[in-house]
Write a protein that holds these residues in place. Structure first.
Motif, PDB file in Angstrom:
ATOM      1  N   LYS A 302      50.489  -6.571  51.497  1.00 13.60           N
ATOM      2  CA  LYS A 302      49.551  -5.911  52.402  1.00 13.60           C
ATOM      3  C   LYS A 302      50.099  -5.832  53.827  1.00 13.60           C
ATOM      4  O   LYS A 302      49.863  -4.854  54.543  1.00 13.60           O
ATOM      5  CB  LYS A 302      48.216  -6.659  52.410  1.00 13.60           C
ATOM      6  CG  LYS A 302      47.350  -6.438  51.176  1.00 13.60           C
ATOM      7  CD  LYS A 302      46.012  -7.116  51.344  1.00 13.60           C
ATOM      8  CE  LYS A 302      45.069  -6.789  50.188  1.00 13.60           C
ATOM      9  NZ  LYS A 302      43.736  -7.421  50.352  1.00 13.60           N
ATOM     10  N   ASN A 305      52.032  -2.723  55.114  1.00 15.19           N
ATOM     11  CA  ASN A 305      51.323  -1.491  55.461  1.00 15.19           C
ATOM     12  C   ASN A 305      50.525  -1.603  56.756  1.00 15.19           C
ATOM     13  O   ASN A 305      49.872  -0.639  57.152  1.00 15.19           O
ATOM     14  CB  ASN A 305      50.373  -1.095  54.323  1.00 15.19           C
ATOM     15  CG  ASN A 305      50.974   0.013  53.463  1.00 15.19           C
ATOM     16  OD1 ASN A 305      52.001   0.572  53.791  1.00 15.19           O
ATOM     17  ND2 ASN A 305      50.305   0.329  52.366  1.00 15.19           N
ATOM     18  N   LYS A 306      50.536  -2.765  57.383  1.00 13.05           N
ATOM     19  CA  LYS A 306      49.796  -2.938  58.621  1.00 13.05           C
ATOM     20  C   LYS A 306      50.686  -2.597  59.817  1.00 13.05           C
ATOM     21  O   LYS A 306      51.915  -2.671  59.727  1.00 13.05           O
ATOM     22  CB  LYS A 306      49.285  -4.373  58.734  1.00 13.05           C
ATOM     23  CG  LYS A 306      48.228  -4.728  57.694  1.00 13.05           C
ATOM     24  CD  LYS A 306      47.756  -6.157  57.871  1.00 13.05           C
ATOM     25  CE  LYS A 306      46.677  -6.513  56.849  1.00 13.05           C
ATOM     26  NZ  LYS A 306      46.203  -7.907  57.011  1.00 13.05           N
ATOM     27  N   ASN A 332      53.388   2.387  59.659  1.00 19.54           N
ATOM     28  CA  ASN A 332      53.939   2.978  58.446  1.00 19.54           C
ATOM     29  C   ASN A 332      53.003   4.100  57.979  1.00 19.54           C
ATOM     30  O   ASN A 332      51.893   3.840  57.526  1.00 19.54           O
ATOM     31  CB  ASN A 332      54.069   1.910  57.362  1.00 19.54           C
ATOM     32  CG  ASN A 332      54.872   2.400  56.177  1.00 19.54           C
ATOM     33  OD1 ASN A 332      55.606   3.372  56.284  1.00 19.54           O
ATOM     34  ND2 ASN A 332      54.725   1.724  55.051  1.00 19.54           N
ATOM     35  N   TRP A 334      53.930   6.643  55.711  1.00 17.06           N
ATOM     36  CA  TRP A 334      54.140   6.935  54.288  1.00 17.06           C
ATOM     37  C   TRP A 334      55.453   6.321  53.849  1.00 17.06           C
ATOM     38  O   TRP A 334      56.419   6.271  54.627  1.00 17.06           O
ATOM     39  CB  TRP A 334      54.180   8.440  54.058  1.00 17.06           C
ATOM     40  CG  TRP A 334      54.362   8.806  52.600  1.00 17.06           C
ATOM     41  CD1 TRP A 334      53.405   8.971  51.662  1.00 17.06           C
ATOM     42  CD2 TRP A 334      55.617   9.036  51.931  1.00 17.06           C
ATOM     43  NE1 TRP A 334      53.961   9.265  50.450  1.00 17.06           N
ATOM     44  CE2 TRP A 334      55.328   9.327  50.577  1.00 17.06           C
ATOM     45  CE3 TRP A 334      56.947   9.031  52.352  1.00 17.06           C
ATOM     46  CZ2 TRP A 334      56.312   9.597  49.640  1.00 17.06           C
ATOM     47  CZ3 TRP A 334      57.939   9.295  51.412  1.00 17.06           C
ATOM     48  CH2 TRP A 334      57.619   9.583  50.076  1.00 17.06           C
ATOM     49  N   ASP A 335      55.464   5.789  52.623  1.00 22.53           N
ATOM     50  CA  ASP A 335      56.729   5.387  52.010  1.00 22.53           C
ATOM     51  C   ASP A 335      56.638   5.651  50.515  1.00 22.53           C
ATOM     52  O   ASP A 335      55.622   6.131  50.012  1.00 22.53           O
ATOM     53  CB  ASP A 335      57.080   3.921  52.319  1.00 22.53           C
ATOM     54  CG  ASP A 335      56.054   2.937  51.775  1.00 22.53           C
ATOM     55  OD1 ASP A 335      55.455   3.215  50.728  1.00 22.53           O
ATOM     56  OD2 ASP A 335      55.870   1.884  52.401  1.00 22.53           O
ATOM     57  N   HIS A 339      51.454   1.278  46.859  1.00 19.82           N
ATOM     58  CA  HIS A 339      50.900  -0.016  47.265  1.00 19.82           C
ATOM     59  C   HIS A 339      49.642  -0.377  46.497  1.00 19.82           C
ATOM     60  O   HIS A 339      49.359  -1.562  46.290  1.00 19.82           O
ATOM     61  CB  HIS A 339      50.627   0.005  48.772  1.00 19.82           C
ATOM     62  CG  HIS A 339      51.870   0.031  49.595  1.00 19.82           C
ATOM     63  ND1 HIS A 339      52.559  -1.106  49.947  1.00 19.82           N
ATOM     64  CD2 HIS A 339      52.583   1.069  50.117  1.00 19.82           C
ATOM     65  CE1 HIS A 339      53.611  -0.785  50.654  1.00 19.82           C
ATOM     66  NE2 HIS A 339      53.663   0.542  50.777  1.00 19.82           N
TER      67      HIS A 339
END
Length: 463
Positions: A302, A305-306, A332, A334-335, A339
């Protein structure tokens, strides 16, 4: 698994010398445990894993703190640039042609220009910078990293405890099995010695005409069987003692000095052992560590993505102290990772650990109850066999008296002696089974190290 706790025959046994062992190798249970802890390769490996996990945790303890680095470079360079002068020559010619004829004639002729010209520059220099980056907020990534290391350390600790208890259980098995085998050999040797005396007596009786040839052959067969059983028991005892010696890396044949023992009093209530097992069993600690690792893995995922916030700075050491400082934010957008799927994966690991914990608790409770009942049944059986031992001794006494009075034969006496040996061997075996069940019980409760205390409190000892 087989294990050996406290037991012992309290009633008199036929006298016989014990299985040969070097008195210098006398070994108490406490000393055996100490030697195992100091010399076991299995435990050494488990302790090395603990040390590795501790060093790993120490290495990342300050993760997420500032990073300061120095950058320096010395360099030389050469730069070349080729210029095409044809357009310039053509442009100048066109410009002159556009002038009035009178003016154009007054101008001196232009010097010839080359078609191209090369500009070249060379230099040497150096630079040095101090860079600093200080993460301010990483979404909990560093906490998850440290939590993962701590959970792995807890798992290694649980593995060490499990290895220690397994090693102690094997040691107890071999230690008290050696005691049991030596006792069995002693009983068999005593029986063989007694049968040999009776065999010689029957031979004299045959020559005196008061015994038949059948009785003589029966006595001889009984003697040969008793001698075979004695040799076999001695060989078994020596083999078991060798296994004990190699377990502890001892030279020579060890002579265990802590006797088998059994208590005449019942064990503590079953619920006491269950409560201890559900608190101390290393399997539960391992499952808890696995769950903690899954939770930290989920938290770390988690954190990726923060938003991440960090401070940075740079100072030149060569150009008049030029410097730069600021705060940066990374978000972030987009990757390529899914997730949501990763979070489901991590949650499945947590659910799996919770299910394993529930199953382990159920299995441990059942194991504790089975071992407790086995230990109590063997203890009760051992005490109840006292009547048979008394009966066997009384029968032997009557056969001895009967032989003197002519109402019993030498074969009756031999049978009575062998029967008493059999009863006492069986009773010792029951006591041995009690010890094994007790070791299994203590191991299931995560308290096998307290075996010595149980043995010390037992009041019926096979010295």
């Amino acid at each position: 698994m087989n294990v050996f706790p406290k037991l012992l025959l309290s009633l008199p046994l036929l006298w016989v010398g014990g299985v040969s062992a070097d008195p210098a190798n006398s070994l108490s249970w406490h000393d055996a445990v100490h030697r195992l802890q100091q010399g076991s390769d299995q435990l050494a490996g488990a302790r090395a894993q603990i040390a590795q996990r501790q060093a790993q945790a120490e290495g990342i303890a300050q993760a997420g703190g500032p990073i300061v680095s120095v950058y320096g470079a010395a360099y030389s360079y050469k730069a070349s640039l080729d210029l095409d002068l044809d357009p310039l020559k053509q442009g100048l010619g066109n410009a002159i042609n556009l002038l009035p004829p009178g003016i154009a004639g007054l101008l001196p002729p232009l010097p010839p220009l080359p078609s191209n010209y090369t500009i070249e520059r060379r230099n040497s220099s150096h630079t040095a910078l101090v860079n600093a980056v200080w993460p301010i907020y990483l979404g909990g990534a560093t906490d998850a990293l440290r939590g993962m290391a701590a959970a792995q350390g807890a798992e290694a600790q649980a593995d060490l405890q499990h290895s220690e208890e397994e090693a102690l259980a094997v040691l107890a098995q071999r230690y008290f099995q050696t005691q049991m085998a030596r006792r069995a050999a002693a009983l068999r040797e005593a029986a063989a010695a007694g049968v040999a005396e009776h065999d010689a007596a029957v031979d004299k009786m045959l020559k005196a005409g008061v015994a038949s040839q059948l009785e003589r052959l029966q006595a001889r067969a009984a003697l040969q069987d008793a001698q075979y059983q004695a040799r076999k028991a001695r060989s078994d005892a020596e083999l078991i003692a060798i296994a004990l010696g190699r377990t502890l890396k001892l030279d020579g044949t060890p002579a265990p000095s802590t006797p088998l023992a059994v208590s005449s009093q019942p064990l503590p209530p079953l619920q006491d052992f269950i409560t201890s097992a559900l608190t101390l069993h290393p399997g539960l600690a391992k499952v808890a560590a696995k769950k903690a690792q899954a939770e930290q893995l989920k938290a770390g995922s988690k954190a990726l993505n923060k938003p991440h916030v960090f401070a940075f700075g740079q100072r030149s050491l060569t150009h008049n102290g030029d410097w730069l400082a600021g705060i940066g934010v990374r978000v972030n957008l987009w990757d390529s990772l899914d997730h949501a799927a990763l979070e489901r994966s991590h949650q499945s690991l947590i659910t799996q650990a919770e299910a394993a914990d529930a199953q382990a608790r159920n299995d441990i409770t059942l194991l504790v109850e089975r071992q407790w009942r086995s230990a109590e049944q063997a203890r009760s059986q051992y005490l109840s066999l006292a009547a048979q031992d008394e009966l066997g001794r009384e029968l032997l006494r009557l056969r001895q008296v009967g032989l003197k009075q002519g109402t019993s034969t030498a074969l009756d006496l031999i049978d009575a002696e062998l029967n008493l040996v059999k009863l006492r061997t069986e009773r010792a075996q029951v006591a041995y089974e009690h010890v094994m069940a007790l070791v299994g019980l203590l191991q299931a409760c995560g308290q096998i190290e307290s075996l010595g205390d149980y043995l010390a409190r037992a009041d019926l000892r096979l010295e």
